[in-house]
Design an enzyme around this catalytic site. Structure first.
Site, PDB file in Angstrom:
ATOM      1  N   SER A  68       0.853  -1.185   0.000  1.00  0.00           N
ATOM      2  CA  SER A  68       0.000   0.000   0.000  1.00  0.00           C
ATOM      3  C   SER A  68       0.888   1.232   0.000  1.00  0.00           C
ATOM      4  CB  SER A  68      -0.897   0.027   1.238  1.00  0.00           C
ATOM      5  OG  SER A  68      -1.406   1.344   1.400  1.00  0.00           O
TER       6      SER A  68
ATOM      7  N   HIS B 240      -0.841  -1.175  -4.624  1.00  0.00           N
ATOM      8  CA  HIS B 240      -2.149  -0.848  -4.027  1.00  0.00           C
ATOM      9  C   HIS B 240      -2.214   0.655  -3.774  1.00  0.00           C
ATOM     10  CE1 HIS B 240      -5.810  -1.878  -1.742  1.00  0.00           C
ATOM     11  NE2 HIS B 240      -5.444  -0.921  -0.905  1.00  0.00           N
TER      12      HIS B 240
ATOM     13  N   ASP C 156      -4.464   3.789  -2.515  1.00  0.00           N
ATOM     14  CA  ASP C 156      -5.610   4.099  -1.662  1.00  0.00           C
ATOM     15  C   ASP C 156      -6.129   5.505  -1.930  1.00  0.00           C
ATOM     16  OD1 ASP C 156      -5.943   1.752   0.109  1.00  0.00           O
ATOM     17  OD2 ASP C 156      -3.872   2.194   0.662  1.00  0.00           O
TER      18      ASP C 156
ATOM     19  N   MET D 179      -8.871   8.306  -1.020  1.00  0.00           N
ATOM     20  CA  MET D 179      -9.793   8.698   0.058  1.00  0.00           C
ATOM     21  C   MET D 179     -10.304  10.114  -0.193  1.00  0.00           C
ATOM     22  SD  MET D 179      -7.727   7.275   3.354  1.00  0.00           S
ATOM     23  CE  MET D 179      -6.801   5.745   3.292  1.00  0.00           C
TER      24      MET D 179
ATOM     25  N   HIS E  45      -7.914   1.243  -4.850  1.00  0.00           N
ATOM     26  CA  HIS E  45      -8.916   1.030  -3.791  1.00  0.00           C
ATOM     27  C   HIS E  45      -9.620   2.355  -3.514  1.00  0.00           C
ATOM     28  CE1 HIS E  45      -9.530  -0.072   0.764  1.00  0.00           C
ATOM     29  NE2 HIS E  45     -10.670   0.005   0.110  1.00  0.00           N
TER      30      HIS E  45
ATOM     31  N   MET F 188     -11.949   4.580  -1.639  1.00  0.00           N
ATOM     32  CA  MET F 188     -12.694   4.801  -0.393  1.00  0.00           C
ATOM     33  C   MET F 188     -13.361   6.160  -0.531  1.00  0.00           C
ATOM     34  SD  MET F 188      -9.786   3.268   2.117  1.00  0.00           S
ATOM     35  CE  MET F 188      -8.559   3.415   0.829  1.00  0.00           C
TER      36      MET F 188
ATOM     37  N   MET G 121     -11.868  -5.831   4.177  1.00  0.00           N
ATOM     38  CA  MET G 121     -11.068  -4.935   5.031  1.00  0.00           C
ATOM     39  C   MET G 121     -10.817  -5.599   6.386  1.00  0.00           C
ATOM     40  SD  MET G 121     -10.344  -2.264   3.259  1.00  0.00           S
ATOM     41  CE  MET G 121      -9.461  -1.438   4.595  1.00  0.00           C
TER      42      MET G 121
ATOM     43  N   GLY H 184      -9.257   4.039   6.176  1.00  0.00           N
ATOM     44  CA  GLY H 184      -8.955   5.450   6.444  1.00  0.00           C
ATOM     45  C   GLY H 184      -7.498   5.718   6.775  1.00  0.00           C
ATOM     46  N   PHE H 185      -6.866   4.767   7.452  1.00  0.00           N
ATOM     47  CA  PHE H 185      -5.496   5.006   7.895  1.00  0.00           C
ATOM     48  C   PHE H 185      -4.663   3.735   7.860  1.00  0.00           C
ATOM     49  CE2 PHE H 185      -8.371   7.973   9.877  1.00  0.00           C
ATOM     50  CZ  PHE H 185      -7.766   9.203   9.625  1.00  0.00           C
ATOM     51  N   GLY H 186      -3.373   3.908   7.578  1.00  0.00           N
ATOM     52  CA  GLY H 186      -2.443   2.793   7.671  1.00  0.00           C
ATOM     53  C   GLY H 186      -2.034   2.596   9.127  1.00  0.00           C
ATOM     54  N   GLY H 187      -1.339   1.494   9.378  1.00  0.00           N
ATOM     55  CA  GLY H 187      -0.742   1.288  10.695  1.00  0.00           C
ATOM     56  C   GLY H 187      -1.680   0.816  11.787  1.00  0.00           C
TER      57      GLY H 187
ATOM     58  N   ASP I 151      -6.909  -6.274   3.479  1.00  0.00           N
ATOM     59  CA  ASP I 151      -6.236  -4.975   3.541  1.00  0.00           C
ATOM     60  C   ASP I 151      -6.314  -4.436   4.962  1.00  0.00           C
ATOM     61  OD1 ASP I 151      -5.236  -2.451   3.063  1.00  0.00           O
ATOM     62  OD2 ASP I 151      -6.873  -1.809   1.736  1.00  0.00           O
ATOM     63  N   GLY I 152      -5.134  -4.272   5.582  1.00  0.00           N
ATOM     64  CA  GLY I 152      -5.071  -3.655   6.897  1.00  0.00           C
ATOM     65  C   GLY I 152      -4.412  -4.541   7.933  1.00  0.00           C
ATOM     66  N   GLY I 153      -3.291  -4.068   8.464  1.00  0.00           N
ATOM     67  CA  GLY I 153      -2.638  -4.768   9.569  1.00  0.00           C
ATOM     68  C   GLY I 153      -1.901  -6.039   9.195  1.00  0.00           C
TER      69      GLY I 153
ATOM     70  N   GLY J  33       1.067  -2.159   3.967  1.00  0.00           N
ATOM     71  CA  GLY J  33       1.638  -0.810   3.942  1.00  0.00           C
ATOM     72  C   GLY J  33       2.811  -0.710   4.885  1.00  0.00           C
ATOM     73  N   THR J  34       2.519  -0.630   6.167  1.00  0.00           N
ATOM     74  CA  THR J  34       3.550  -0.486   7.197  1.00  0.00           C
ATOM     75  C   THR J  34       4.582  -1.606   7.135  1.00  0.00           C
ATOM     76  OG1 THR J  34       1.779   0.410   8.562  1.00  0.00           O
ATOM     77  CG2 THR J  34       3.847  -0.075   9.679  1.00  0.00           C
TER      78      THR J  34
HETATM   79  C1  DX5 Z   1      -6.522   1.650   4.904  1.00  0.00           C
HETATM   80  C2  DX5 Z   1      -5.939   1.338   3.557  1.00  0.00           C
HETATM   81  C3  DX5 Z   1      -4.846   0.341   3.597  1.00  0.00           C
HETATM   82  C4  DX5 Z   1      -3.674   0.725   4.457  1.00  0.00           C
HETATM   83  C5  DX5 Z   1      -2.975  -0.496   4.932  1.00  0.00           C
HETATM   84  O1  DX5 Z   1      -7.700   2.342   4.753  1.00  0.00           O
HETATM   85  O2  DX5 Z   1      -6.949   0.830   2.697  1.00  0.00           O
HETATM   86  O3  DX5 Z   1      -4.444  -0.009   2.289  1.00  0.00           O
HETATM   87  O4  DX5 Z   1      -2.782   1.567   3.818  1.00  0.00           O
HETATM   88  O5  DX5 Z   1      -1.913  -0.129   5.742  1.00  0.00           O
HETATM   89  P1  DX5 Z   1      -1.251  -1.126   6.800  1.00  0.00           P
HETATM   90  O6  DX5 Z   1      -0.714  -2.288   6.033  1.00  0.00           O
HETATM   91  O7  DX5 Z   1      -0.222  -0.305   7.441  1.00  0.00           O
HETATM   92  O8  DX5 Z   1      -2.360  -1.551   7.742  1.00  0.00           O
HETATM   93 ZN    ZN Z   2      -6.420  -0.101   0.733  1.00  0.00          ZN
END
Ligand code: DX5
Ligand code: ZN
Length: 218
Positions: free
Chosen positions: A6, A31, A33, A35, A64, A66, A135, A140-143, A173-175, A195-196
Site C-alpha cells: 500500500s 495498491h 488508496d 480517500m 482502492h 474509499m 477490510m 482510512g489510515f495505515g498502521g 487490507d489492513g494490519g 503498507g507499514t
Molecule cells: C486503509 C488502507 C490500507 C492501508 C494499509 O484504509 O486501505 O491499504 O494503507 O496499511 P497497513 O498495512 O499499514 O495496515
Molecule cells: Zn487499501
C-alpha cells in the site's frame, strides 16, 4: 500469496521512485488508496497522480476507492491506468451501474467490505467480480491492528466462490504483518495488502520475501 504494497505508507515526496523501489523489491501489485475525506475521515490523492505514476512500473495498479460516489470517477481512474478498481459496497453509488462502468472500460471490477458489513452484501454481485476486498481494519489510515475476526468472512467467501465455480480472488487490507499473514493465508486469501510491513521495514525486498515465505511454510 501475492503481496500488494500500500503506497499510503510511502514517501509521497518521491512517489514514483517509491513505486519503482517496491517493484524491484518483488511487489506483485501496487495498491493505491484513494480517500475523499467523506467516505473515510482522511484525504489522499486522485487520478491525475496515478496517471503520472503509471510510467514507474508495469505491475498492476490495484486502485482502492474509499469514496462516497465512485461512479463519478471510474472514467478518470480507467484513463489513468488502473488495472483493478475496488469500490465499497457501502458507498452511495448504484452498485450494478458502477460495476458496469468499470467493465465497459475493460478494467477488472472488485467490491470492498468494511469490517462492520456482512460479506453477504457482496454475494449478489459475486459472479461479476474479479476480486472481493475484505477490510481487516476500518478504512482510512495505515498502521492499524489486523482484525483476525474478519477471517470467517474470507472462509465463507472461499466456499461460495468454490460452490459457484468462480475464479474470484480474495484480497485483505489492513494490519498485515509477519505475525498476521499466516491467518490470512489459512483462511484462503490470495492477495495481501501491506503498507507499514513493507514501507516501515529497513529492506522492502526482505520484508516481501519473508511475508511470502510465512505463507508457503504453512
Ligand atoms: C486503509 C488502507 C490500507 C492501508 C494499509 O484504509 O486501505 O491499504 O494503507 O496499511 P497497513 O498495512 O499499514 O495496515
Ligand atoms: Zn487499501
Amino acid at each position: 500469496m501475492l503481496i500488494a504494497p500500500s503506497l499510503l505508507s510511502c514517501d509521497f515526496s518521491i512517489f514514483g521512485e517509491e513505486i519503482a523501489r517496491v517493484d524491484r523489491a518483488g511487489a506483485d501489485w501496487m495498491h493505491l488508496d484513494i480517500m475523499d475525506g467523506h467516505f473515510v475521515p482522511n484525504l489522499t490523492f486522485g487520478a491525475p497522480i496515478i496517471k503520472k505514476l503509471r510510467k514507474y512500473t508495469e505491475k498492476p495498479f490495484d486502485v482502492h476507492l474509499m469514496i462516497s460516489e465512485p461512479h463519478k470517477y471510474i472514467g478518470d481512474f480507467a484513463d489513468a491506468g488502473a488495472d483493478i478498481i475496488s469500490f465499497h459496497v457501502e458507498c452511495d453509488s448504484d452498485i450494478d451501474k458502477t460495476l458496469s462502468l468499470i467493465e465497459e472500460r475493460g478494467v477488472k471490477p472488485a467490491l470492498a467490505v468494511k469490517p462492520g458489513t456482512p460479506v453477504d452484501a457482496v454475494l449478489p454481485y459475486l459472479d461479476r467480480l474479479y476480486m472481493v476486498l475484505v477490510m481487516t481494519v476500518e478504512p482510512g489510515f495505515g498502521g492499524q491492528s489486523f482484525m483476525a475476526d474478519m477471517m470467517p468472512k474470507v472462509e465463507m467467501l472461499r466456499k461460495e466462490i468454490a460452490a459457484r465455480k468462480l475464479g474470484t480472488l480474495i484480497e485483505v487490507d489492513g494490519g498485515i504483518a509477519k505475525d498476521t499473514i499466516a491467518a490470512a493465508a489459512k483462511a484462503g486469501v490470495d492477495i495481501c495488502v501491506a503498507g507499514t510491513a513493507v514501507f516501515g521495514a529497513p529492506d522492502a525486498k526482505a520484508a516481501i520475501e519473508e511475508l511470502k515465505a510465512l505463507c508457503e511454510s504453512l
